[in-house]
Design an enzyme around this catalytic site. Sequence first.
Site, PDB file in Angstrom:
ATOM      1  N   SER A 138     -53.284  16.192  25.825  1.00  0.00           N
ATOM      2  CA  SER A 138     -54.031  16.271  24.562  1.00  0.00           C
ATOM      3  C   SER A 138     -53.559  17.417  23.678  1.00  0.00           C
ATOM      4  O   SER A 138     -53.047  18.430  24.151  1.00  0.00           O
ATOM      5  CB  SER A 138     -55.520  16.468  24.843  1.00  0.00           C
ATOM      6  OG  SER A 138     -56.007  15.466  25.687  1.00  0.00           O
TER       7      SER A 138
HETATM    8  N1  SAH Z   1     -56.646  15.979  30.354  1.00  0.00           N
HETATM    9  C1  SAH Z   1     -55.243  15.569  30.306  1.00  0.00           C
HETATM   10  C2  SAH Z   1     -54.968  14.461  29.305  1.00  0.00           C
HETATM   11  C3  SAH Z   1     -55.423  13.196  29.858  1.00  0.00           C
HETATM   12  S1  SAH Z   1     -54.786  11.699  29.182  1.00  0.00           S
HETATM   13  C4  SAH Z   1     -54.332  16.733  30.074  1.00  0.00           C
HETATM   14  O1  SAH Z   1     -54.812  17.844  29.823  1.00  0.00           O
HETATM   15  O2  SAH Z   1     -53.116  16.563  30.185  1.00  0.00           O
HETATM   16  C5  SAH Z   1     -55.942  10.635  29.995  1.00  0.00           C
HETATM   17  C6  SAH Z   1     -55.729  10.437  31.475  1.00  0.00           C
HETATM   18  O3  SAH Z   1     -56.825   9.676  31.952  1.00  0.00           O
HETATM   19  C7  SAH Z   1     -54.485   9.656  31.824  1.00  0.00           C
HETATM   20  O4  SAH Z   1     -53.681  10.397  32.695  1.00  0.00           O
HETATM   21  C8  SAH Z   1     -55.016   8.381  32.492  1.00  0.00           C
HETATM   22  O5  SAH Z   1     -54.196   7.911  33.550  1.00  0.00           O
HETATM   23  C9  SAH Z   1     -56.361   8.861  33.001  1.00  0.00           C
HETATM   24  N2  SAH Z   1     -57.362   7.825  33.275  1.00  0.00           N
HETATM   25  C10 SAH Z   1     -57.645   6.710  32.565  1.00  0.00           C
HETATM   26  N3  SAH Z   1     -58.643   6.031  33.150  1.00  0.00           N
HETATM   27  C11 SAH Z   1     -59.015   6.743  34.259  1.00  0.00           C
HETATM   28  C12 SAH Z   1     -60.000   6.577  35.291  1.00  0.00           C
HETATM   29  N4  SAH Z   1     -60.822   5.516  35.312  1.00  0.00           N
HETATM   30  N5  SAH Z   1     -60.078   7.506  36.266  1.00  0.00           N
HETATM   31  C13 SAH Z   1     -59.255   8.592  36.270  1.00  0.00           C
HETATM   32  N6  SAH Z   1     -58.310   8.798  35.332  1.00  0.00           N
HETATM   33  C14 SAH Z   1     -58.191   7.903  34.336  1.00  0.00           C
END
Ligand code: SAH
Length: 199
Positions: free
Chosen positions: A52
Amino acid sequence: MVERQLHGREIADERVLSAMAQVPREEFVPDEHRRHAYRDGALRIGEGQTISQPWIVAKMAELLELGGGERVLEVGTGSGYAAAVLSLLAAEVVTVERHAALAESARERLARLGHANVDVRHGDGSQGVPDRAPFDAISVTATASGEPPRALRDQASPGAPMALPLQRGGREMLVRIRGTAVEAVTPVRFVPLVEGTKG
Ligand code: SAH
């Protein structure tokens, strides 16, 4: 980054600004993007996922109003960057990622950088982490449609804030939910919250 992207844009919580200044963002992006690590936007991290924008990470951390003693749940570990920031603001962070490869590399990176109070789990974060509940604050970094997953509400302590993007009426909004109160914060774009796990 802290001065121009955060302090100048309404991030006021000094603890959040200090945590953002301490975490080396370049450690969380793939080598080919290192020189862009501090730019004012999201970056690709592989598996079709993103890290993000710094402002969003800071905003979500601020919305949780952490004092230092909390146990925080993060759904969507991705690179582990937001978990690293949260780990400096709370006592413990439990973070869940559905992609096994991302969970593994985030776990390795957070350990190497000394964030010993982060527990990285591979799993479906929409189910929460029942064996570590209740949580004093919850941050979800993938967009749910309409309502937050029931399990997350059930695993929040009474009055615990939850910051998450919600898809509502064709719009994606970052909201903070606390009990029955729902505040819309700002329009955002996240990847979708997908049920089930991968890899
Ligand atoms: N917080 C992260 C950015 C996350 S992007 C950072 O600082 O880099 C969103 C993430 O959510 C992705 O890696 C995706 O694989 C994950 N995601 C999506 N659905 C999910 C779920 N049901 N459970 C766990 N992770 C999930």
